[in-house]
Structure formats: structure tokens, C-alpha cells
Design a protein around this motif. Structure first.
Motif, PDB file in Angstrom:
ATOM      1  N   ILE A  66       0.831  -1.206   0.000  1.00  0.00           N
ATOM      2  CA  ILE A  66       0.000   0.000   0.000  1.00  0.00           C
ATOM      3  C   ILE A  66       0.867   1.258   0.000  1.00  0.00           C
ATOM      4  O   ILE A  66       0.493   2.289  -0.564  1.00  0.00           O
ATOM      5  CB  ILE A  66      -0.961  -0.003   1.213  1.00  0.00           C
ATOM      6  N   ILE A  67       2.056   1.164   0.584  1.00  0.00           N
ATOM      7  CA  ILE A  67       2.972   2.309   0.586  1.00  0.00           C
ATOM      8  C   ILE A  67       3.466   2.575  -0.833  1.00  0.00           C
ATOM      9  O   ILE A  67       3.535   3.728  -1.277  1.00  0.00           O
ATOM     10  CB  ILE A  67       4.143   2.049   1.552  1.00  0.00           C
ATOM     11  N   CYS A 119      -2.459  -6.647  -2.413  1.00  0.00           N
ATOM     12  CA  CYS A 119      -2.989  -6.622  -1.051  1.00  0.00           C
ATOM     13  C   CYS A 119      -4.253  -7.469  -0.905  1.00  0.00           C
ATOM     14  O   CYS A 119      -4.667  -7.766   0.216  1.00  0.00           O
ATOM     15  CB  CYS A 119      -3.310  -5.181  -0.635  1.00  0.00           C
ATOM     16  N   ILE A 120      -4.874  -7.777  -2.036  1.00  0.00           N
ATOM     17  CA  ILE A 120      -6.146  -8.500  -1.993  1.00  0.00           C
ATOM     18  C   ILE A 120      -5.882  -9.990  -1.787  1.00  0.00           C
ATOM     19  O   ILE A 120      -5.120 -10.615  -2.534  1.00  0.00           O
ATOM     20  CB  ILE A 120      -6.938  -8.272  -3.291  1.00  0.00           C
ATOM     21  N   GLY A 121      -6.535 -10.564  -0.787  1.00  0.00           N
ATOM     22  CA  GLY A 121      -6.320 -11.977  -0.500  1.00  0.00           C
ATOM     23  C   GLY A 121      -7.019 -12.901  -1.477  1.00  0.00           C
ATOM     24  O   GLY A 121      -6.551 -14.005  -1.739  1.00  0.00           O
ATOM     25  N   ARG A 122      -8.144 -12.459  -2.034  1.00  0.00           N
ATOM     26  CA  ARG A 122      -8.897 -13.292  -2.970  1.00  0.00           C
ATOM     27  C   ARG A 122      -9.039 -12.538  -4.287  1.00  0.00           C
ATOM     28  O   ARG A 122     -10.044 -11.867  -4.545  1.00  0.00           O
ATOM     29  CB  ARG A 122     -10.279 -13.621  -2.391  1.00  0.00           C
ATOM     30  N   TYR A 368       5.565   5.219   4.844  1.00  0.00           N
ATOM     31  CA  TYR A 368       5.647   3.997   5.652  1.00  0.00           C
ATOM     32  C   TYR A 368       5.215   4.294   7.091  1.00  0.00           C
ATOM     33  O   TYR A 368       4.477   3.514   7.706  1.00  0.00           O
ATOM     34  CB  TYR A 368       7.079   3.466   5.621  1.00  0.00           C
ATOM     35  N   LEU A 369       5.667   5.420   7.618  1.00  0.00           N
ATOM     36  CA  LEU A 369       5.337   5.774   9.000  1.00  0.00           C
ATOM     37  C   LEU A 369       3.878   6.184   9.156  1.00  0.00           C
ATOM     38  O   LEU A 369       3.341   6.142  10.261  1.00  0.00           O
ATOM     39  CB  LEU A 369       6.250   6.917   9.472  1.00  0.00           C
ATOM     40  N   ILE A 370       3.236   6.584   8.079  1.00  0.00           N
ATOM     41  CA  ILE A 370       1.812   6.880   8.149  1.00  0.00           C
ATOM     42  C   ILE A 370       1.000   5.594   8.258  1.00  0.00           C
ATOM     43  O   ILE A 370       0.023   5.518   9.014  1.00  0.00           O
ATOM     44  CB  ILE A 370       1.366   7.695   6.911  1.00  0.00           C
ATOM     45  N   VAL A 371       1.417   4.548   7.549  1.00  0.00           N
ATOM     46  CA  VAL A 371       0.623   3.323   7.457  1.00  0.00           C
ATOM     47  C   VAL A 371       0.911   2.361   8.599  1.00  0.00           C
ATOM     48  O   VAL A 371       0.007   1.984   9.367  1.00  0.00           O
ATOM     49  CB  VAL A 371       0.869   2.629   6.103  1.00  0.00           C
TER      50      VAL A 371
END
Length: 445
Positions: A66-67, A119-122, A368-371
Motif C-alpha cells: 500500500i505504501i 494486497c487482496i487476498g482473494r 511507511y510511517l503513516i501506514v
């Protein structure tokens, strides 16, 4: 000025870039292809074994992917905004850098959303987002904004390429394969550079430049709302939208400077990409570093001053587990570029590029520090107390896919450079024509 003669001269000058690749270019393509292959293998492992082989768990459901998505979408927004401004105001020196900016814009908006898919698992249920969208969800807004931005930026990029496709089509002694000549003929869409066609294309390009600026602002604002409209500590902030916009510009200008430096050095384009380009970009980066630093300070100061338990826990995490990362991102990443770019005597091409590298790395670490720290300090902690469930550490799978995304961005950039000159021939001729007309007016006066 004899326009046809000047076109032939520029094609002759830039033809080595598209006719015969440099030996180092072949090596780079091989290295980048290997990195992408490793990334594809990592994706296969993640797809078959699931997210258990990544560092993402119940607390930290987002990680490096996501970063990277935020970073690339911000890069695309920045490129669209800068390119639109250059075209709209018809900046005199845009002919040397506008194509670099336009390519960055499109490639970033292509590569960035791929990280969301990771990021999506499915992934087999991905089509549900399109079949059963919920307009109440900011995720749906983001999908609409990104797709619209992608289509708009692609059309805009194609319009700026059309005159050069026509020039390459009309160059009979260009030593390229037949399939590429046919491709130039197809992509030129019967453009003949007549006065009426030139005026019509210029008008459409100006309209699109306004549209891509608006679409870029909307796309990155919606992305910021995905965070700020939640109740997570550290995300529920009213300044996230402008903060994301200026941070996107900050990283975008930094990446543009880095790419300008590399292209100028390895393709011997010192005649077109001159020091004044770096100085002007450096001044813009200086202003953006001040704005980025201001928004970052305001965000953290508001959290500290509020004395809310959730915000205090987040700050304790930042100044504890992530202390050095916090210093590197929010002090080194802002103050070093600020110091280098504010002193005129040390504002050289190499120092400006170094400042850009520091700014880009600092900005990525700031995202990175935001997430991650926010997800590590939820309102209600989970029951499992194993360290790997409480704290996030990216695995080699995530890093391999991250580097593969960067490698794909660079590889596509190099392949586009093999298709069309990185310095716009038509923009260069237009710039020179404008300079000659100004000189004639001055002489007549």
C-alpha cells in the motif's frame, strides 16, 4: 527557419536512441527483466500460499504494497499536474522535459494500482468491486478516480506523441524494422502538420492539460480520504488531502530531477537538458520541501497537543520502535534538501540530484510511517500477543514484488525511449520557431 530541414536534423541527432540500442541499455534491460522474473516467482508463491508468507497479519493488514501504491499514485498525480501546467502556460523550456514528465505520469498510474491487487487476498473475487460497487465506500471512489485518471493521462500522452510519430513516419531513411514503421504510420493518425491540424491539436492538448490537472487532484484527494475518513489514530485528520497533494508533488519533482540527471548523463543530452532546468526544478523542490515540512509538523503537533490516549500511544510507537525512521523521514528527508537547495553557491546539478534522492527516499519512508505504526496501535488490540502478529516486518516476498514494480517502471520507460525520442522533436521545433519570431520582432523594432 526551414522546418523540414530542422526536422531531418533532429531525427538524425536522436535516431541512435531509437535505431540501435546502446550496449549498456541491453544490459539494463536484462537486469530489469531478471528482477521482474523474481517478482513474478514471488507473486506465484503469494498467490498459491496466501498472505501468510508476507508480513501482513491481523493488526497490520497493509504493508509495503500500500505504501508503494501511495507513492506511485502520488508520482502520477505530480507528473500530470506538472505536465499540465507546462502545456497550459506554454513554458519556454518545457520542450526538453515535458516528455519525461508525461511518461512518468502514465507509467506510474499503471504500475501503482498493481500493488493494490497484491494486497487482496482473494483476487478471484476482484470483479465484485465492479459488479457490486458501494458508492458509500471510498474504495469505490478511488477505483473510479484512478480509472478516469488513467484514461485521461493516456489520451493526453498520446496527443503529445502524435506530431513526433508523424515525423518518424515521414523519415524514409530511418533504420528501424518494418513493423515499427507501420506502427508509426498507424499512431500518427494521418497527421500532416498543417496549420489547421497544428492549431486543432494544440487546442485539444490545452483542454486535456486542464482536465488532467483536475483529475489528478481529485484522484489523490480521494486516496487521502480513504485514510482520513476512518477513525484510526493518526489517519483521522482534516489536512490529509492537501498533505497528500503536496507530498505527491514533492516526490514527483524529486523523481523527475533524478531521471533528468540519468538521461542527460547516459544519452549525452547536455545540449537540451541544461543546468537551468535543474536549478528551476531545484527551486520548486525547495518550496515543496517547506510545504511538506509544514504539513508534517502540523499533523504531528496536533496529535501531540490533543493528549488523546490513542494519539499518544501512536506517538510513543513512532518515537520508540520507529525513532530512527522518524528522524530519517521527517528531519533528514526535509532539512537536507532544504539546506542544499537554499544556498545558491552549492546549487549544482549533482547537489540538486542528491537532494532529490534524499527527498524521494524520505518521502517513501514518511508514507511507511503513516501506514504501519498506525496499524500497530489500534483502538482495540487483538488477543494474540505473538510479536509477528503485533508488529510488521516485510518479508522477501514483499520486497521482491516491490523491486519488481520499480524495475517494471524503469523497463517500460526504456522501451518507450526506444520507440520515440525522449526529447520531443515537435516541441523543440516549436520552441525554436518562437525564439526566432521574437528575435525578428526585436530586430524590426
Amino acid at each position: 527557419m526551414n522546418t523540414n530541414k530542422r526536422k531531418r536534423e533532429l531525427v538524425t541527432e536522436f535516431s541512435p536512441m531509437i535505431e540501435k540500442p546502446h550496449p549498456m541499455l541491453k544490459l539494463w534491460i536484462l537486469v530489469l527483466s531478471v528482477i521482474i522474473a523474481i517478482g513474478l516467482y514471488a507473486f506465484y508463491l503469494q498467490f498459491t500460499q496466501g498472505h501468510q508468507i508476507t508480513g501482513m497479519r491481523d493488526n497490520v493488514v497493509w504493508g509495503v504494497y500500500i505504501i508503494n501504491f501511495i507513492f506511485f499514485v502520488g508520482l502520477s498525480y505530480s507528473g500530470a499536474f506538472i505536465s499540465g501546467i507546462l502545456h497550459f502556460f506554454n513554458t519556454p523550456w518545457k520542450s526538453s522535459v515535458t516528455r519525461i514528465v508525461e511518461i512518468i505520469t502514465v507509467l506510474s498510474i499503471i504500475v501503482g494500482p498493481i500493488f493494490i491487487l497484491l494486497c487482496i487476498g482473494r483476487l478471484d473475487r476482484l470483479y465484485y468491486l465492479f459488479m457490486y460497487p458501494r458508492i458509500q465506500s471510498p474504495i469505490t471512489w478511488d477505483i473510479i478516480a484512478i480509472i478516469t485518471d488513467l484514461v485521461g493521462c493516456f489520451i493526453y500522452l498520446f496527443l503529445t506523441f502524435v506530431p513526433d510519430f508523424a515525423i518518424l513516419r515521414d523519415t524514409p531513411d530511418l533504420k528501424v524494422p518494418n513493423w515499427r514503421k507501420k506502427l508509426y504510420r498507424f499512431l500518427a493518425i494521418n497527421y500532416r502538420d498543417t496549420d489547421s491540424q497544428r492549431q486543432r491539436l494544440h487546442k485539444i492538448t490545452r483542454i486535456m492539460s486542464k482536465m488532467v490537472i483536475a483529475m489528478a487532484i481529485v484522484a489523490y484527494t480521494v486516496l487521502a480520504w480513504i485514510f482520513s475518513l476512518t477513525l484510526q489514530p493518526g489517519w483521522n485528520s482534516t489536512i490529509f488531502a492537501p498533505d497528500f497533494i503536496f507530498s505527491g508533488l514533492y516526490s514527483g519533482v524529486g523523481v523527475i530531477i533524478i531521471i533528468m540527471f540519468l538521461i542527460r548523463k547516459y544519452f549525452k543530452l547536455e545540449k537540451y537538458i541544461v543546468q537551468s532546468h535543474f536549478v528551476m526544478a531545484g527551486i520548486v523542490l525547495l518550496v515543496l520541501s517547506l510545504l511538506f515540512g509544514y504539513f508534517t509538523f502540523s499533523d504531528y503537533f496536533a496529535k501531540w497537543f490533543s493528549h488523546k490516549p490513542a494519539d499518544i500511544n501512536l506517538l510513543n510507537t513512532l518515537f520508540g520502535r520507529y525513532f530512527w525512521q522518524f528522524i530519517l523521514a521527517n528531519y533528514i528527508g526535509v532539512l537536507v534538501p532544504l539546506f542544499i537547495l537554499s544556498i545558491k553557491k552549492i546549487r549544482t546539478i549533482k547537489s540538486i540530484t542528491f537532494a532529490a534522492v534524499v527527498a524521494v527516499l524520505g518521502l517513501w519512508l514518511n508514507r511507511y510511517l503513516i501506514v504501519v505504526p498506525t496499524l500497530e496501535t489500534p483502538y482495540v488490540p487483538i488477543q494474540d500477543t505473538r510479536p509477528e502478529y503485533l508488529h510488521y516486518t516485510a518479508t522477501w516476498i514483499e520486497w521482491a514484488l516491490s523491486f519488481a514494480g520499480v524495475a517494471a517502471f524503469i523497463l517500460f520507460f526504456l522501451l518507450i525511449m526506444r520507440l520515440v525520442p525522449i526529447i520531443s522533436i515537435s516541441e523543440t521545433i516549436q520552441h525554436e520557431r518562437g525564439q526566432n519570431s521574437k528575435q525578428d520582432e526585436s530586430y524590426n523594432y
